[in-house]
Design a protein around this motif. Structure first.
Motif, PDB file in Angstrom:
ATOM      1  N   ARG A 223       0.825  -1.210   0.000  1.00 26.32           N
ATOM      2  CA  ARG A 223       0.000   0.000   0.000  1.00 26.32           C
ATOM      3  C   ARG A 223       0.862   1.264   0.000  1.00 26.32           C
ATOM      4  O   ARG A 223       0.526   2.248  -0.654  1.00 26.32           O
ATOM      5  CB  ARG A 223      -0.931  -0.005   1.219  1.00 26.32           C
ATOM      6  CG  ARG A 223      -2.136  -0.918   1.033  1.00 26.32           C
ATOM      7  CD  ARG A 223      -3.168  -0.715   2.091  1.00 26.32           C
ATOM      8  NE  ARG A 223      -2.690  -1.140   3.412  1.00 26.32           N
ATOM      9  CZ  ARG A 223      -3.443  -1.151   4.503  1.00 26.32           C
ATOM     10  NH1 ARG A 223      -4.695  -0.753   4.455  1.00 26.32           N
ATOM     11  NH2 ARG A 223      -2.939  -1.566   5.657  1.00 26.32           N
ATOM     12  N   ALA A 224       1.970   1.197   0.734  1.00 27.44           N
ATOM     13  CA  ALA A 224       2.878   2.341   0.740  1.00 27.44           C
ATOM     14  C   ALA A 224       3.521   2.532  -0.634  1.00 27.44           C
ATOM     15  O   ALA A 224       3.703   3.667  -1.093  1.00 27.44           O
ATOM     16  CB  ALA A 224       3.961   2.137   1.800  1.00 27.44           C
ATOM     17  N   VAL A 225       3.856   1.437  -1.304  1.00 33.16           N
ATOM     18  CA  VAL A 225       4.455   1.513  -2.635  1.00 33.16           C
ATOM     19  C   VAL A 225       3.476   2.123  -3.631  1.00 33.16           C
ATOM     20  O   VAL A 225       3.862   2.909  -4.504  1.00 33.16           O
ATOM     21  CB  VAL A 225       4.910   0.116  -3.095  1.00 33.16           C
ATOM     22  CG1 VAL A 225       5.295   0.124  -4.569  1.00 33.16           C
ATOM     23  CG2 VAL A 225       6.082  -0.379  -2.257  1.00 33.16           C
ATOM     24  N   CYS A 226       2.208   1.769  -3.495  1.00 34.00           N
ATOM     25  CA  CYS A 226       1.198   2.295  -4.421  1.00 34.00           C
ATOM     26  C   CYS A 226       1.054   3.820  -4.312  1.00 34.00           C
ATOM     27  O   CYS A 226       0.595   4.471  -5.266  1.00 34.00           O
ATOM     28  CB  CYS A 226      -0.150   1.624  -4.158  1.00 34.00           C
ATOM     29  SG  CYS A 226      -0.189  -0.128  -4.607  1.00 34.00           S
ATOM     30  N   ARG A 227       1.436   4.366  -3.150  1.00 34.98           N
ATOM     31  CA  ARG A 227       1.332   5.825  -2.977  1.00 34.98           C
ATOM     32  C   ARG A 227       2.572   6.557  -3.480  1.00 34.98           C
ATOM     33  O   ARG A 227       2.577   7.790  -3.550  1.00 34.98           O
ATOM     34  CB  ARG A 227       1.097   6.152  -1.492  1.00 34.98           C
ATOM     35  CG  ARG A 227      -0.260   5.687  -0.969  1.00 34.98           C
ATOM     36  CD  ARG A 227      -0.570   6.357   0.356  1.00 34.98           C
ATOM     37  NE  ARG A 227       0.354   5.924   1.404  1.00 34.98           N
ATOM     38  CZ  ARG A 227       0.105   4.918   2.238  1.00 34.98           C
ATOM     39  NH1 ARG A 227      -1.033   4.226   2.128  1.00 34.98           N
ATOM     40  NH2 ARG A 227       0.982   4.588   3.166  1.00 34.98           N
ATOM     41  N   ILE A 228       3.628   5.803  -3.817  1.00 32.88           N
ATOM     42  CA  ILE A 228       4.850   6.426  -4.334  1.00 32.88           C
ATOM     43  C   ILE A 228       4.647   6.771  -5.812  1.00 32.88           C
ATOM     44  O   ILE A 228       4.275   5.910  -6.617  1.00 32.88           O
ATOM     45  CB  ILE A 228       6.062   5.486  -4.163  1.00 32.88           C
ATOM     46  CG1 ILE A 228       6.304   5.210  -2.674  1.00 32.88           C
ATOM     47  CG2 ILE A 228       7.313   6.086  -4.797  1.00 32.88           C
ATOM     48  CD1 ILE A 228       7.409   4.199  -2.415  1.00 32.88           C
ATOM     49  N   GLN A 229       4.899   8.018  -6.166  1.00 32.17           N
ATOM     50  CA  GLN A 229       4.645   8.465  -7.531  1.00 32.17           C
ATOM     51  C   GLN A 229       5.770   8.100  -8.492  1.00 32.17           C
ATOM     52  O   GLN A 229       5.531   7.687  -9.626  1.00 32.17           O
ATOM     53  CB  GLN A 229       4.456   9.999  -7.537  1.00 32.17           C
ATOM     54  CG  GLN A 229       3.289  10.475  -6.692  1.00 32.17           C
ATOM     55  CD  GLN A 229       1.956   9.944  -7.185  1.00 32.17           C
ATOM     56  OE1 GLN A 229       1.743   9.791  -8.390  1.00 32.17           O
ATOM     57  NE2 GLN A 229       1.056   9.656  -6.249  1.00 32.17           N
ATOM     58  N   SER A 230       7.017   8.212  -8.049  1.00 34.22           N
ATOM     59  CA  SER A 230       8.147   8.007  -8.957  1.00 34.22           C
ATOM     60  C   SER A 230       8.473   6.525  -9.107  1.00 34.22           C
ATOM     61  O   SER A 230       8.388   5.745  -8.147  1.00 34.22           O
ATOM     62  CB  SER A 230       9.379   8.744  -8.439  1.00 34.22           C
ATOM     63  OG  SER A 230       9.814   8.205  -7.216  1.00 34.22           O
ATOM     64  N   SER A 231       8.844   6.146 -10.317  1.00 35.58           N
ATOM     65  CA  SER A 231       9.225   4.756 -10.567  1.00 35.58           C
ATOM     66  C   SER A 231      10.540   4.405  -9.879  1.00 35.58           C
ATOM     67  O   SER A 231      10.750   3.273  -9.453  1.00 35.58           O
ATOM     68  CB  SER A 231       9.358   4.508 -12.075  1.00 35.58           C
ATOM     69  OG  SER A 231      10.322   5.377 -12.652  1.00 35.58           O
TER      70      SER A 231
END
Length: 315
Positions: A223-231
């Motif tokens: 869930r935290a990764v899904c909120r990260i915008q940059s690849s």
């Protein structure tokens, strides 16, 4: 003759792969090479984590303990297996069998819980990075490792005597390459429903509960990764957690199958190869997984090697 008399008067015969003599010769060479590589790989990880100040972090504190566990786990049975594969003598003393059972159960349980502690470390570093060092302080890390050791040893102290002293009515042939709990349960000449029930309940606590905790931790990480915008940010998180998740998959994939199955129902041949897989292959691959996927470990290893080379030149 009851189980106590059988174990005290004689030796156990580890049948292992004796019904396939052609396979024994191949296995001896393969396992010997794999065991040496396991010793070298895990010892190197411990050495690097202790000697390089840049790796004096919670993640590498847990990693060095994982390597130590892998050394003990594989050494609890592989030397005996190599001895039995090298000749006609397939025996092990009753004391050696009991010690092997105790170490195998105890160290396996510790590793389950240690992997859960490492999952919590990954959860904190991804989901609460600003508070990472204040949360994962040395006292907590030491407490988590101590808890893992305490629970693993307690589990073994309960299950080892119950399994080892089951009446066997004179039977001393273990249809396995080590004194493992399901194999010893199959030798019993009495009902083992109570022992298997206790083993299943303890397996829920020491195997499945840590796994549920690990999956929950990675659920929060996803869930935290899904909120990260940059690849690039997502890529860093995958690099941070990928090694641990791979190790968890290898370790738990085998151990869950074996230790949540009743002893008399599991396939004996399949059980031997699965035990060999998670007792030999997983400890062998763990150092490679963490080294190949971790830039800090590779960098520390390079600095250690370059430092040794420079020292030899000076001398």
């Amino acid at each position: 003759m009851d189980g106590t008399n059988s174990s005290s008067q004689g030796r156990f015969v580890l049948l292992g792969f004796s019904d396939r003599p052609h396979l024994e010769r191949v296995l001896f060479v393969v396992i010997l090479v794999a065991y040496v590589l396991t010793l070298v790989g895990n010892s190197t990880i411990i050495l690097v984590c202790r000697l390089d100040p840049r790796l004096h972090k919670p993640m590498y504190f847990f990693l060095s303990h994982l390597s130590f566990l892998d050394l003990g786990f594989t050494s609890s049975s592989i030397p005996q297996l190599l001895y039995n594969l090298s000749g006609r003598d397939k025996t092990i003393s009753s004391v050696g069998c009991g010690v092997q059972l105790f170490l195998f159960l105890g160290l396996g349980g510790v590793e389950c819980l240690l992997l859960a502690a490492m999952a919590y470390d990954r959860f904190v570093v991804v989901c609460k990075p600003l508070h990472y060092m204040s949360i994962m302080h040395p006292q907590l890390c030491l407490g988590l490792v101590s808890l893992a050791w305490g629970c693993g040893v307690a589990n073994s102290l309960i299950m080892s005597p119950m399994t080892f002293w089951l009446p066997r009515c004179g039977h001393n042939k273990v249809d396995h390459f080590l004194c493992e709990m399901p194999a010893l349960i199959r030798m019993a000449c009495v009902s083992t429903a109570a022992v298997e029930g206790i083993a299943f309940i303890l397996a829920l606590g020491i195997v499945l509960c840590p796994l549920v905790f690990i999956l929950g931790s990675y659920g929060h990480i996803v869930r935290a990764v899904c909120r990260i915008q940059s690849s690039s940010g997502r890529h860093r998180v995958f690099n941070t957690c990928g090694s641990h998740l791979t190790v968890v998959s290898l370790f738990y994939g085998n151990i869950i199958y074996m230790y949540t199955q009743p002893g008399k129902r599991s396939s004996q041949d399949q059980g031997k190869f699965l035990t060999l897989l998670y007792n030999m292959v997983t400890p062998l691959l763990n150092p490679l997984i963490y080294t190949l996927r971790n830039k800090e470990v590779k960098g520390a290893l390079g600095r250690l090697l370059l430092g040794n080379v420079s020292l030899r030149r000076i001398l």
